[in-house]
Design an enzyme around this catalytic site. Sequence first.
Site, mmCIF file in Angstrom:
data_model
loop_
_atom_site.group_PDB
_atom_site.id
_atom_site.type_symbol
_atom_site.label_atom_id
_atom_site.label_comp_id
_atom_site.label_asym_id
_atom_site.label_seq_id
_atom_site.Cartn_x
_atom_site.Cartn_y
_atom_site.Cartn_z
ATOM 1 N N GLY A 1 114.376 130.192 -17.247
ATOM 2 C CA GLY A 1 115.305 130.540 -15.738
ATOM 3 C C GLY A 1 114.408 132.110 -16.242
ATOM 4 N N ASP B 1 116.587 135.207 -19.436
ATOM 5 C CA ASP B 1 117.226 135.288 -17.853
ATOM 6 C C ASP B 1 118.455 135.892 -18.170
ATOM 7 O OD1 ASP B 1 117.724 132.901 -18.434
ATOM 8 O OD2 ASP B 1 118.079 132.483 -16.499
ATOM 9 N N ASP C 1 124.431 134.929 -22.046
ATOM 10 C CA ASP C 1 125.837 134.949 -21.913
ATOM 11 C C ASP C 1 126.812 134.070 -23.104
ATOM 12 O OD1 ASP C 1 128.731 134.036 -20.547
ATOM 13 O OD2 ASP C 1 127.555 132.303 -19.551
ATOM 14 N N LYS D 1 126.152 139.260 -19.170
ATOM 15 C CA LYS D 1 127.674 138.526 -19.388
ATOM 16 C C LYS D 1 128.694 139.928 -19.636
ATOM 17 C CE LYS D 1 127.277 134.844 -15.712
ATOM 18 N NZ LYS D 1 127.394 133.642 -15.491
ATOM 19 N N PHE E 1 129.135 133.403 -12.084
ATOM 20 C CA PHE E 1 127.772 132.244 -12.203
ATOM 21 C C PHE E 1 127.382 132.882 -10.844
ATOM 22 C CE2 PHE E 1 124.993 128.337 -11.777
ATOM 23 C CZ PHE E 1 124.483 128.145 -12.360
ATOM 24 N N VAL E 2 125.789 133.176 -11.611
ATOM 25 C CA VAL E 2 124.627 133.835 -10.393
ATOM 26 C C VAL E 2 123.379 132.993 -10.771
ATOM 27 C CG1 VAL E 2 125.107 136.052 -10.885
ATOM 28 C CG2 VAL E 2 124.179 135.091 -11.928
ATOM 29 N N ASP F 1 118.804 129.508 -12.068
ATOM 30 C CA ASP F 1 119.894 128.404 -11.363
ATOM 31 C C ASP F 1 120.417 127.291 -11.128
ATOM 32 O OD1 ASP F 1 118.803 126.988 -14.170
ATOM 33 O OD2 ASP F 1 119.730 125.111 -12.949
ATOM 34 N N ARG G 1 116.406 128.754 -7.820
ATOM 35 C CA ARG G 1 115.182 129.637 -8.411
ATOM 36 C C ARG G 1 114.846 130.741 -7.803
ATOM 37 N NH1 ARG G 1 116.369 127.441 -13.741
ATOM 38 N NH2 ARG G 1 116.547 125.639 -13.927
HETATM 39 P P1 IMP Z 1 124.082 131.590 -24.151
HETATM 40 O O1 IMP Z 1 123.115 130.788 -24.054
HETATM 41 O O2 IMP Z 1 125.177 131.158 -23.087
HETATM 42 O O3 IMP Z 1 123.770 132.973 -23.889
HETATM 43 O O4 IMP Z 1 123.178 131.642 -21.775
HETATM 44 C C1 IMP Z 1 122.302 131.235 -21.698
HETATM 45 C C2 IMP Z 1 121.004 130.606 -21.041
HETATM 46 O O5 IMP Z 1 122.440 129.493 -19.794
HETATM 47 C C3 IMP Z 1 120.232 131.413 -19.738
HETATM 48 O O6 IMP Z 1 119.276 131.198 -20.564
HETATM 49 C C4 IMP Z 1 120.668 130.386 -18.393
HETATM 50 O O7 IMP Z 1 119.617 129.811 -18.444
HETATM 51 C C5 IMP Z 1 121.646 129.986 -18.574
HETATM 52 N N1 IMP Z 1 122.741 130.507 -17.803
HETATM 53 C C6 IMP Z 1 124.265 131.126 -18.339
HETATM 54 N N2 IMP Z 1 124.571 131.854 -17.277
HETATM 55 C C7 IMP Z 1 124.033 131.636 -16.408
HETATM 56 C C8 IMP Z 1 124.127 131.764 -14.734
HETATM 57 O O8 IMP Z 1 125.338 132.568 -14.144
HETATM 58 N N3 IMP Z 1 123.076 131.041 -13.690
HETATM 59 C C9 IMP Z 1 122.438 130.758 -14.195
HETATM 60 N N4 IMP Z 1 122.577 130.481 -15.503
HETATM 61 C C10 IMP Z 1 122.842 130.941 -16.219
HETATM 62 MG MG MG Z 2 117.525 129.394 -19.580
#
Ligand code: IMP
Ligand code: MG
Length: 190
Positions: free
Chosen positions: A49, A105, A108, A136, A157-158, A164, A170
């Site tokens: 990402g 990227d 979350d 987020k 979700f983006v 992706d 992407r």
């Molecule tokens: P986390 O581990 O929940 O903080 O999420 C981080 C990873 O989840 C990022 O590196 C992204 O690859 C993926 N991700 C989280 N939210 C989104 C989204 O809205 N769109 C696409 N990928 C996301």
């Molecule tokens: Mg990622």
Amino acid sequence: MHGDIERVLIPQSRIAERVRELARQITADHSPPALAGESEVTIVPILTGAMIFCADLIRHLPLPMRIGLLAVSSYPGQSIRTQGSRILGEQLGDLRGRHLLLIDDILDSGGTLKLVRSLLQERGPASVKTCVLLRKPTEGARATPVDYVGFDIPDEFVVGYGLDYDDLYRNLPDIVTLKGHLLRGKSDTE
Ligand code: IMP
Ligand code: MG
């Protein structure tokens, strides 16, 4: 592909502007006298990402740097919620005594950064800083300190600019949301 877009959240011109601002801030923080000792940095984009963000950002960083690669999966296939982060592979080199800048990227749940930060800390770097393009408004994100944030976005979700859905979209130059029916994938409730 373009027919799948619901709305453009951040157009490419705003992304480019913000990337330059982040680069100015990062450059100031990584230039003497801000950075003690070793002045080279190692940039670590979290693949896949962060690939496009990282490629744009580092071309505005006039700093001596190396690049280490780390591939992590957290949203496999048709997922729009994290399925837990897993390291898929790495090409990091020797990180001892180095100043690391970890790039992702989007932040979350914070699971990815937590996992990666602990893996990198074990390798004895001089410092670890983190940079995400998007964040987020989640509890996990609030509990995860990051040094540089591009944009705070709504909890949607983006895709695009590296992000992706099921490994697609992407290459869209803007950050966009997708039409709802496309996201009714199977794996979020599995
Ligand atoms: P986390 O581990 O929940 O903080 O999420 C981080 C990873 O989840 C990022 O590196 C992204 O690859 C993926 N991700 C989280 N939210 C989104 C989204 O809205 N769109 C696409 N990928 C996301
Ligand atoms: Mg990622």
